[in-house]
Design a protein around this motif. Sequence first.
Motif, PDB file in Angstrom:
ATOM      1  N   GLY A   9     -13.117 -40.962  -2.375  1.00 59.28           N
ATOM      2  CA  GLY A   9     -13.263 -40.171  -3.595  1.00 59.28           C
ATOM      3  C   GLY A   9     -13.034 -41.081  -4.780  1.00 59.28           C
ATOM      4  O   GLY A   9     -12.032 -41.803  -4.807  1.00 59.28           O
ATOM      5  N   MET A  10     -13.963 -41.096  -5.739  1.00 57.08           N
ATOM      6  CA  MET A  10     -13.842 -42.006  -6.873  1.00 57.08           C
ATOM      7  C   MET A  10     -13.670 -41.212  -8.160  1.00 57.08           C
ATOM      8  O   MET A  10     -14.332 -40.187  -8.363  1.00 57.08           O
ATOM      9  CB  MET A  10     -15.086 -42.898  -6.991  1.00 57.08           C
ATOM     10  CG  MET A  10     -14.956 -43.977  -8.062  1.00 57.08           C
ATOM     11  SD  MET A  10     -16.334 -45.135  -8.035  1.00 57.08           S
ATOM     12  CE  MET A  10     -17.566 -44.148  -8.853  1.00 57.08           C
ATOM     13  N   GLY A  12     -14.062 -41.426 -12.175  1.00 58.49           N
ATOM     14  CA  GLY A  12     -14.687 -42.224 -13.226  1.00 58.49           C
ATOM     15  C   GLY A  12     -16.084 -42.631 -12.808  1.00 58.49           C
ATOM     16  O   GLY A  12     -16.340 -42.917 -11.627  1.00 58.49           O
ATOM     17  N   TYR A  13     -17.000 -42.673 -13.795  1.00 59.41           N
ATOM     18  CA  TYR A  13     -18.378 -43.035 -13.448  1.00 59.41           C
ATOM     19  C   TYR A  13     -19.045 -43.887 -14.519  1.00 59.41           C
ATOM     20  O   TYR A  13     -20.265 -43.953 -14.608  1.00 59.41           O
ATOM     21  CB  TYR A  13     -19.225 -41.769 -13.222  1.00 59.41           C
ATOM     22  CG  TYR A  13     -19.123 -40.742 -14.321  1.00 59.41           C
ATOM     23  CD1 TYR A  13     -19.840 -40.871 -15.506  1.00 59.41           C
ATOM     24  CD2 TYR A  13     -18.285 -39.635 -14.194  1.00 59.41           C
ATOM     25  CE1 TYR A  13     -19.731 -39.946 -16.517  1.00 59.41           C
ATOM     26  CE2 TYR A  13     -18.173 -38.694 -15.196  1.00 59.41           C
ATOM     27  CZ  TYR A  13     -18.893 -38.857 -16.368  1.00 59.41           C
ATOM     28  OH  TYR A  13     -18.788 -37.925 -17.367  1.00 59.41           O
ATOM     29  N   SER A  14     -18.219 -44.547 -15.357  1.00 58.08           N
ATOM     30  CA  SER A  14     -18.824 -45.442 -16.357  1.00 58.08           C
ATOM     31  C   SER A  14     -19.085 -46.797 -15.715  1.00 58.08           C
ATOM     32  O   SER A  14     -19.434 -46.871 -14.545  1.00 58.08           O
ATOM     33  CB  SER A  14     -17.892 -45.560 -17.585  1.00 58.08           C
ATOM     34  OG  SER A  14     -17.761 -44.288 -18.190  1.00 58.08           O
ATOM     35  N   PHE A  15     -18.825 -47.879 -16.444  1.00 59.39           N
ATOM     36  CA  PHE A  15     -19.167 -49.219 -15.978  1.00 59.39           C
ATOM     37  C   PHE A  15     -18.498 -49.523 -14.621  1.00 59.39           C
ATOM     38  O   PHE A  15     -19.172 -49.845 -13.645  1.00 59.39           O
ATOM     39  CB  PHE A  15     -18.730 -50.217 -17.052  1.00 59.39           C
ATOM     40  CG  PHE A  15     -18.974 -51.668 -16.768  1.00 59.39           C
ATOM     41  CD1 PHE A  15     -18.470 -52.613 -17.639  1.00 59.39           C
ATOM     42  CD2 PHE A  15     -19.713 -52.106 -15.686  1.00 59.39           C
ATOM     43  CE1 PHE A  15     -18.689 -53.970 -17.415  1.00 59.39           C
ATOM     44  CE2 PHE A  15     -19.934 -53.448 -15.440  1.00 59.39           C
ATOM     45  CZ  PHE A  15     -19.404 -54.379 -16.309  1.00 59.39           C
ATOM     46  N   MET A  16     -17.201 -49.336 -14.549  1.00 63.95           N
ATOM     47  CA  MET A  16     -16.533 -49.681 -13.287  1.00 63.95           C
ATOM     48  C   MET A  16     -16.923 -48.714 -12.169  1.00 63.95           C
ATOM     49  O   MET A  16     -17.072 -49.099 -11.017  1.00 63.95           O
ATOM     50  CB  MET A  16     -15.015 -49.727 -13.469  1.00 63.95           C
ATOM     51  CG  MET A  16     -14.550 -50.949 -14.227  1.00 63.95           C
ATOM     52  SD  MET A  16     -15.014 -52.514 -13.423  1.00 63.95           S
ATOM     53  CE  MET A  16     -16.311 -53.115 -14.523  1.00 63.95           C
ATOM     54  N   GLY A  17     -17.139 -47.450 -12.527  1.00 60.69           N
ATOM     55  CA  GLY A  17     -17.595 -46.484 -11.523  1.00 60.69           C
ATOM     56  C   GLY A  17     -18.929 -46.897 -10.943  1.00 60.69           C
ATOM     57  O   GLY A  17     -19.153 -46.820  -9.725  1.00 60.69           O
ATOM     58  N   ILE A  78      -8.691 -43.016  -2.390  1.00 64.95           N
ATOM     59  CA  ILE A  78      -9.001 -42.705  -3.791  1.00 64.95           C
ATOM     60  C   ILE A  78      -9.257 -44.007  -4.535  1.00 64.95           C
ATOM     61  O   ILE A  78      -8.434 -44.937  -4.484  1.00 64.95           O
ATOM     62  CB  ILE A  78      -7.850 -41.940  -4.466  1.00 64.95           C
ATOM     63  CG1 ILE A  78      -7.637 -40.584  -3.785  1.00 64.95           C
ATOM     64  CG2 ILE A  78      -8.131 -41.744  -5.959  1.00 64.95           C
ATOM     65  CD1 ILE A  78      -8.779 -39.590  -3.915  1.00 64.95           C
ATOM     66  N   ASP A  79     -10.399 -44.073  -5.212  1.00 68.21           N
ATOM     67  CA  ASP A  79     -10.793 -45.245  -5.995  1.00 68.21           C
ATOM     68  C   ASP A  79     -10.697 -44.875  -7.471  1.00 68.21           C
ATOM     69  O   ASP A  79     -11.449 -44.024  -7.957  1.00 68.21           O
ATOM     70  CB  ASP A  79     -12.233 -45.640  -5.619  1.00 68.21           C
ATOM     71  CG  ASP A  79     -12.695 -46.903  -6.347  1.00 68.21           C
ATOM     72  OD1 ASP A  79     -13.866 -47.299  -6.158  1.00 68.21           O
ATOM     73  OD2 ASP A  79     -11.891 -47.491  -7.095  1.00 68.21           O
ATOM     74  N   ILE A  80      -9.754 -45.497  -8.190  1.00 66.25           N
ATOM     75  CA  ILE A  80      -9.467 -45.120  -9.579  1.00 66.25           C
ATOM     76  C   ILE A  80     -10.222 -46.050 -10.525  1.00 66.25           C
ATOM     77  O   ILE A  80      -9.898 -47.231 -10.662  1.00 66.25           O
ATOM     78  CB  ILE A  80      -7.958 -45.182  -9.864  1.00 66.25           C
ATOM     79  CG1 ILE A  80      -7.186 -44.282  -8.878  1.00 66.25           C
ATOM     80  CG2 ILE A  80      -7.674 -44.754 -11.307  1.00 66.25           C
ATOM     81  CD1 ILE A  80      -5.677 -44.427  -8.956  1.00 66.25           C
ATOM     82  N   LEU A 102      -7.409 -47.674  -4.241  1.00 64.78           N
ATOM     83  CA  LEU A 102      -7.931 -48.858  -4.935  1.00 64.78           C
ATOM     84  C   LEU A 102      -7.862 -48.516  -6.414  1.00 64.78           C
ATOM     85  O   LEU A 102      -8.439 -47.509  -6.838  1.00 64.78           O
ATOM     86  CB  LEU A 102      -9.371 -49.149  -4.523  1.00 64.78           C
ATOM     87  CG  LEU A 102     -10.120 -50.215  -5.362  1.00 64.78           C
ATOM     88  CD1 LEU A 102      -9.412 -51.569  -5.329  1.00 64.78           C
ATOM     89  CD2 LEU A 102     -11.571 -50.362  -4.877  1.00 64.78           C
ATOM     90  N   CYS A 103      -7.129 -49.318  -7.193  1.00 62.35           N
ATOM     91  CA  CYS A 103      -6.958 -49.022  -8.622  1.00 62.35           C
ATOM     92  C   CYS A 103      -7.526 -50.175  -9.455  1.00 62.35           C
ATOM     93  O   CYS A 103      -7.178 -51.332  -9.210  1.00 62.35           O
ATOM     94  CB  CYS A 103      -5.468 -48.861  -8.943  1.00 62.35           C
ATOM     95  SG  CYS A 103      -5.154 -48.388 -10.655  1.00 62.35           S
ATOM     96  N   GLU A 104      -8.405 -49.841 -10.405  1.00 61.89           N
ATOM     97  CA  GLU A 104      -8.972 -50.876 -11.275  1.00 61.89           C
ATOM     98  C   GLU A 104      -7.863 -51.552 -12.077  1.00 61.89           C
ATOM     99  O   GLU A 104      -6.732 -51.043 -12.185  1.00 61.89           O
ATOM    100  CB  GLU A 104     -10.015 -50.281 -12.234  1.00 61.89           C
ATOM    101  CG  GLU A 104     -11.457 -50.576 -11.832  1.00 61.89           C
ATOM    102  CD  GLU A 104     -11.768 -52.076 -11.844  1.00 61.89           C
ATOM    103  OE1 GLU A 104     -11.278 -52.789 -12.732  1.00 61.89           O
ATOM    104  OE2 GLU A 104     -12.441 -52.526 -10.909  1.00 61.89           O
ATOM    105  N   LYS A 105      -8.197 -52.739 -12.580  1.00 61.95           N
ATOM    106  CA  LYS A 105      -7.205 -53.480 -13.365  1.00 61.95           C
ATOM    107  C   LYS A 105      -7.312 -53.074 -14.840  1.00 61.95           C
ATOM    108  O   LYS A 105      -8.304 -52.497 -15.246  1.00 61.95           O
ATOM    109  CB  LYS A 105      -7.428 -54.984 -13.237  1.00 61.95           C
ATOM    110  CG  LYS A 105      -8.858 -55.521 -13.322  1.00 61.95           C
ATOM    111  CD  LYS A 105      -9.716 -55.026 -14.460  1.00 61.95           C
ATOM    112  CE  LYS A 105      -9.236 -55.424 -15.826  1.00 61.95           C
ATOM    113  NZ  LYS A 105     -10.084 -54.855 -16.927  1.00 61.95           N
TER     114      LYS A 105
END
Length: 393
Positions: A9-10, A12-17, A78-80, A102-105
Amino acid sequence: MADGTIGVGMIGYSFMGAAHSQAWRSAGHFFDLPLDARMTAICGRDRAATEAAAAKLGWHDVETDWRELIARDDIQLIDICSPGDTHAEIAIAALAAGKHVLCEKPLANTVAEAELMVAAAQEARRHGVRSMVGFNYRRVPAVALARKLVADGRLGEIRHVRAQYLQDWIIDPQFPLVWRLQAERAGSGALGDIGAHIVDATQFIVGDRLAGVSGLTETFVKERPLPSSSSGLSAGSRGGTGAVTVDDAALFFGRFHGGALGSFEATRFAGGRKNAIRIEVNGSLGSLAFDFEAMNELHLYDGTAGTETGGFTRILVTEPEHPYLRAWWPAGHLIGYEHSFTHEIADLLADLGNHTDPSPSFEDGLQVQQVLAAVVESAAAGSHWQDLPAVTR
Ligand code: SOE
């Protein structure tokens, strides 16, 4: 051949998404992984926009509340990919619910938040629930090769670490006050967004950590038009202005525990530089240099080769024996920015399938957060700063 499936499950759906979605779609097709990732659901507040993102990026379902996403029995990871002010609450809740994360930086907006995330990760790890922070540039093959060359002793004792991360997307003072320019959303500006990358990448390459730093930050444009949307990288203006509450640029230097001196520059005001990362490491036996604008190359200076044929040689990092590349194309063919995310997610799935802890860990993310906070504190205190006499003509 995968022997299991993991529901993702992710948020956010902008650039990193979009970058992570590309990686979730492709990792299992190019790497032999113990787990197949199922792109179960994507989460965003606006249902229509999130449904459009699901169709475009390849997600099976949509949620508009991250709490609902975490509660789903068909999701195990969960992918943040949402703004920094959401990382701590979501990651801690997901880990408590037994979901890998997984959490973005950067990991968080503050050291205090990062410490809470580490505590949650350590508790979850006791139950086999694992976590990772998304410093993707470690997984550019040339960067991974640089780490190997340093570890193999090809540079000898490390003396200098020099890194720049240069962008120019907000040079126009009319660029609106997007969330990345608001401290309460992003934590910091260029320092945390792109400075975090070069702190992690350089520490990864040299296998050492900064022991102390001193720095300067600057906000060149202090007031910007209010945005018409909540994007982080682009938006129209809805009229009115607001104060920029983050740095536009950060310069800092430091000493590594092993004695090497480090110099770092992170700015969003380097006109003409769109996403330029340059890293150079100098050692007692040689040097290496990496330029993301030529990301399939690594330049190596062998100080033991004598002066007749001395100088930097260019390694084309496209061979099967180079990190990650056996999975892709025949020798000599190039890869791009998006492949670093595929490598990141392939390594994550391999670790989860093999019940080993992914890297970089939340503890690694906390350490980077501590470096960022030290730079901010140093810049505020003006330490190491000596005023020069006024120039009298
Ligand atoms: C900033 O513009 C940014 O999008 C970073 O947030 C990403 O981490 C980097 O990969 C590209 O640039």
